[in-house]
Enzyme design. Structure first.
Site, PDB file in Angstrom:
ATOM      1  N   GLY A 152      41.932  43.386  44.184  1.00 21.82           N
ATOM      2  CA  GLY A 152      41.096  42.145  44.901  1.00 21.82           C
ATOM      3  C   GLY A 152      41.763  40.556  43.974  1.00 21.82           C
ATOM      4  CG  ASP A 153      44.685  38.620  42.347  1.00 20.82           C
ATOM      5  OD1 ASP A 153      44.238  37.707  42.596  1.00 20.82           O
ATOM      6  OD2 ASP A 153      45.699  38.026  40.824  1.00 20.82           O
ATOM      7  CB  ALA A 154      45.875  42.506  47.912  1.00 18.89           C
TER       8      ALA A 154
END
Length: 202
Positions: A152-154
């Site tokens: 979820g940190d792309a």
């Protein structure tokens, strides 16, 4: 160990949530070999080094483009990666140009979550010239991997372009980096786990 590395190489830090530093690897004290990036565990995100190591191994086994070498320390607290922006040319090390998607889109670090994966593809088409098609195919693989690994940190700063030289007309998408499974971490001690992606799809 990480504290020692940061103190020894002042000014060699790299931005981001995870503590990290650039460290030149030396042989016989004179010959500088490719620098490595050393990342340390964060108290806020337990086992982050192991997490990223496993995700990078999965990406490598899936045939995705990742840095040439990466290792986990014996205690699992440090992740060491070869820099992908350094290449050997005629027996000497040369540094490639690099711009992340946030820079290319005129965003500050605070704006790295503003945008979409579709806009990243548009930027690849706009800037990569003859390398656009293979770079887009590579980006699709990165995006699929991020979804499957619940990364979820792309965000915009976790994708970038590499330039062979300053006037290169056709940069290419860089190898995959900073990929972790974020869904195992609760947000701010709330117990709530966010499984959404960092950017909009379109």
């Amino acid at each position: 160990m990480f504290e020692y590395l940061v103190n020894a190489f002042v000014g060699a830090g790299i931005s981001g949530a995870q503590p990290k530093a650039l460290v030149p690897e030396q042989i016989h004290g004179t010959v500088i070999q490719p620098s490595v990036i050393v990342k340390a565990d964060s108290p806020e995100y337990p086992h982050l080094s192991k997490n990223e190591f496993v995700c990078m191994q999965a990406a490598k086994l899936a045939g995705l483009d990742v840095p040439d070498g990466f290792w986990l320390s014996k205690d699992g607290m440090l992740l060491v990666l070869n820099r992908f922006d350094l290449v050997s040319r005629e027996g000497r090390m040369a540094q490639l140009g690099f711009e992340d998607m946030g820079q290319l889109m005129g965003k500050t670090a605070l704006g790295k979550y503003e945008g979409s994966y579709e806009n990243i593809v548009k930027a690849i088409h706009l800037y990569c010239g003859e390398n656009a098609t293979p770079s887009c195919a590579k980006f699709f693989g990165y995006l699929v991997a991020s979804v499957l690994m619940r990364n979820g940190d792309a965000h915009l700063k976790n994708f970038g372009l590499l330039y062979e030289h300053p006037r290169a007309a056709s940069p290419r998408l860089s190898p995959l980096y900073d990929v972790t499974t974020t869904s195992i971490y609760a947000i701010g001690g709330t117990g709530y786990v966010d499984r959404s992606m960092a950017l909009k799809l379109n």
